[in-house]
Scaffold this active site. Structure first.
Site, PDB file in Angstrom:
ATOM      1  N   PHE A 107      30.254 -67.081-104.395  1.00 21.23           N
ATOM      2  CA  PHE A 107      29.053 -66.652-103.673  1.00 21.23           C
ATOM      3  C   PHE A 107      28.019 -67.764-103.748  1.00 21.23           C
ATOM      4  O   PHE A 107      27.641 -68.194-104.836  1.00 21.23           O
ATOM      5  CB  PHE A 107      28.459 -65.366-104.261  1.00 21.23           C
ATOM      6  CG  PHE A 107      27.249 -64.903-103.493  1.00 21.23           C
ATOM      7  CD1 PHE A 107      27.391 -64.245-102.282  1.00 21.23           C
ATOM      8  CD2 PHE A 107      25.969 -65.173-103.957  1.00 21.23           C
ATOM      9  CE1 PHE A 107      26.266 -63.852-101.545  1.00 21.23           C
ATOM     10  CE2 PHE A 107      24.843 -64.778-103.238  1.00 21.23           C
ATOM     11  CZ  PHE A 107      24.997 -64.116-102.028  1.00 21.23           C
ATOM     12  N   ASP A 113      26.934 -74.936-108.453  1.00 26.88           N
ATOM     13  CA  ASP A 113      25.980 -73.863-108.156  1.00 26.88           C
ATOM     14  C   ASP A 113      25.635 -73.157-109.466  1.00 26.88           C
ATOM     15  O   ASP A 113      26.423 -72.373-109.995  1.00 26.88           O
ATOM     16  CB  ASP A 113      26.611 -72.893-107.150  1.00 26.88           C
ATOM     17  CG  ASP A 113      25.683 -71.720-106.801  1.00 26.88           C
ATOM     18  OD1 ASP A 113      24.706 -71.484-107.537  1.00 26.88           O
ATOM     19  OD2 ASP A 113      25.967 -71.023-105.795  1.00 26.88           O
ATOM     20  N   LYS A 157      17.072 -68.113-109.111  1.00 25.88           N
ATOM     21  CA  LYS A 157      17.035 -66.955-110.006  1.00 25.88           C
ATOM     22  C   LYS A 157      16.013 -67.090-111.149  1.00 25.88           C
ATOM     23  O   LYS A 157      14.835 -66.923-110.913  1.00 25.88           O
ATOM     24  CB  LYS A 157      18.455 -66.659-110.537  1.00 25.88           C
ATOM     25  CG  LYS A 157      19.441 -66.334-109.394  1.00 25.88           C
ATOM     26  CD  LYS A 157      19.957 -64.927-109.425  1.00 25.88           C
ATOM     27  CE  LYS A 157      20.374 -64.425-108.067  1.00 25.88           C
ATOM     28  NZ  LYS A 157      21.640 -64.958-107.553  1.00 25.88           N
TER      29      LYS A 157
HETATM   30  C1  LIG Z   1      21.947 -65.448-106.092  1.00 29.42           C
HETATM   31  C2  LIG Z   1      22.886 -66.536-105.858  1.00 29.42           C
HETATM   32  C3  LIG Z   1      22.805 -67.350-104.719  1.00 29.42           C
HETATM   33  C4  LIG Z   1      21.801 -67.089-103.606  1.00 29.42           C
HETATM   34  O1  LIG Z   1      20.487 -67.168-104.063  1.00 29.42           O
HETATM   35  P1  LIG Z   1      19.314 -66.433-103.222  1.00 29.42           P
HETATM   36  O2  LIG Z   1      18.090 -66.725-104.037  1.00 29.42           O
HETATM   37  O3  LIG Z   1      19.663 -64.990-103.154  1.00 29.42           O
HETATM   38  O4  LIG Z   1      19.246 -67.069-101.912  1.00 29.42           O
HETATM   39  C5  LIG Z   1      23.691 -68.396-104.605  1.00 29.42           C
HETATM   40  N1  LIG Z   1      24.599 -68.648-105.558  1.00 29.42           N
HETATM   41  C6  LIG Z   1      24.710 -67.906-106.670  1.00 29.42           C
HETATM   42  C7  LIG Z   1      25.710 -68.253-107.709  1.00 29.42           C
HETATM   43  C8  LIG Z   1      23.858 -66.807-106.855  1.00 29.42           C
HETATM   44  O5  LIG Z   1      23.977 -66.051-107.939  1.00 29.42           O
END
Ligand SMILES: *Cc1c(COP(=O)(O)O)cnc(C)c1O
Length: 394
Positions: free
Chosen positions: A138, A223, A252
């Protein structure tokens, strides 16, 4: 009609139906606690999806937000205000990175990373523009970020994705080695798949991916939007394998509850961006930066990252003991305070049972409960979580 019912009925009528929240409307929070409109108290181990590292309404964060908002809340990047530069300084101090681009969200940080990777090769006259990412990943919701997200539910109905993208099984280094080809500009990876089921790669995988990227001359994007800023018991997830990426994305926990993301990279890579080639109106917002700086300062002052590393193993083993008493639990996994409890059956059902026990947790994938304590959770609160979870699973 109660106020909760009234608000939820209104939400049903006026919001785009992308969310399905339970009948709980928050009124106020403090630390690991959240109270709803009816005054019911909950232990909040959703932490707003790994955002509230310091729990709710931490006094240092509240003070920083209030002070900054009373001076100025926005300048755009027409000017550099101090908070913007200080957040970048802190990230450079703490990570492999030397250069920082601030955003409003994780998705935007990801988008910046993809653009930077393509531009790096473009500047060298190399036309490669492909990405290799993993199934079950994700990375966010924009067209770029969703194109490298390996879950069909997030892609369906949105037309043609960014190309070329190859999605390979997570944790399989041979599949990755096969997929990386002459058109690949970067490999994108989460150190732990936080949204796709709290999936842990086999030990050595992240280091093997780093090595492969170096050998093949492609960039390595990590990420760390959910794993970063202390969640796994280290400042960043990549540290567990003693390697560094070329680009890292954060969000986050970084903004202490306000929208703040970052793309972190090296001097060499950052140099391919020119004035005006990328930007954002709100990214690096003064109030968000003030909240972020206060959060980072408390993490350091109170040694919270070390605290997670110290406490997580015993919390994890207590969860495993609990799992043995409840046959519905298939697996307990994770690192630090990013924990997945895989269940026989739908996690949503158990999430609801936890809520009846006044414990708030979230889900990951279809059958995994995701437990995300604030990094400052007390021993008593961790014990309380175990008690409530045990009753919910019984
Ligand atoms: C939450 C998340 C995203 C997206 O971040 P947003 O602030 O919701 O745009 C991307 N990658 C990972 C691993 C995430 O946990």
């Amino acid at each position: 009609m109660t106020q909760t019912e009234e608000l939820l009925a209104l939400a049903q009528r006026v919001l785009v139906p992308t969310y399905a929240p339970p009948a709980l409307v928050p009124r106020r929070g403090a630390g690991s606690r959240l109270w709803d409109l009816d005054g019911t108290e909950y232990l909040d181990f959703t932490t707003g999806i790994a955002v509230n590292a310091l729990g709710h309404a931490h006094p240092d964060v509240v003070r920083a937000i209030t002070e900054q908002a009373s001076r100025f809340s926005h300048t755009a990047n027409i000017f550099f205000h101090e908070g913007h530069v200080r957040v970048a300084e802190k990230l450079v101090e703490r990570s492999f990175g030397q250069r920082v681009f601030l955003t409003n969200s994780g998705t935007e940080a990801m988008e910046g990373a993809l653009k930077l990777a393509r531009r790096w090769f473009w500047k060298r006259g190399d036309a490669r523009d492909g990405f290799v990412a993993t199934q079950g990943s994700f990375h966010g919701r924009t067209m770029g970020a969703v194109s490298i997200t390996g879950q069909t539910a997030y892609r369906e109905g949105f037309g043609r994705m960014l190309e070329p993208v190859a999605l390979v099984p997570y944790g399989d280094i041979d599949a990755l080695a096969t997929a990386v080809g002459p058109s690949t500009c970067a490999v994108v990876l989460e150190p732990i798949q936080a949204n796709g089921g709290v999936n842990m790669p086999p030990p050595g995988y992240v280091a093997a991916v780093r090595k492969l990227c170096t050998e093949r001359g492609v960039l390595f994007i990590v990420d760390e939007i959910q794993t970063g800023v202390g969640r796994t018991g280290r400042w960043f997830g990549y540290e567990h394998e003693g390697v560094t990426p070329d680009i890292m994305t954060l969000a986050k926990a970084l903004g202490g509850g306000l929208p703040l993301g970052a793309m972190v990279t090296t001097d060499e890579l950052a140099a391919v961006m020119d004035v005006g080639s990328h930007g954002t109106t709100f990214g690096g917002n003064p109030v968000a930066c003030a909240a972020g700086l206060a959060t980072l300062a408390v993490l350091e002052r109170d040694h919270l990252v070390e605290r997670v590393a110290e406490r997580a193993p015993s919390f994890m083993s207590a969860l495993r003991q609990l799992a043995q008493r409840h046959p519905v639990v298939r697996d307990v996994r994770g690192r630090g305070y990013l924990i997945g409890v895989e269940l026989e059956g739908a996690a949503k059902h158990y999430e609801e049972r936890c809520r009846h026990e006044r414990l708030l947790v979230t889900t990951s994938g279809k059958n995994v409960l995701r437990i995300l304590p604030p990094l400052l959770a007390s021993d008593a609160e961790l014990d309380e979580c175990l008690g409530k979870l045990g009753r919910a699973l019984a």
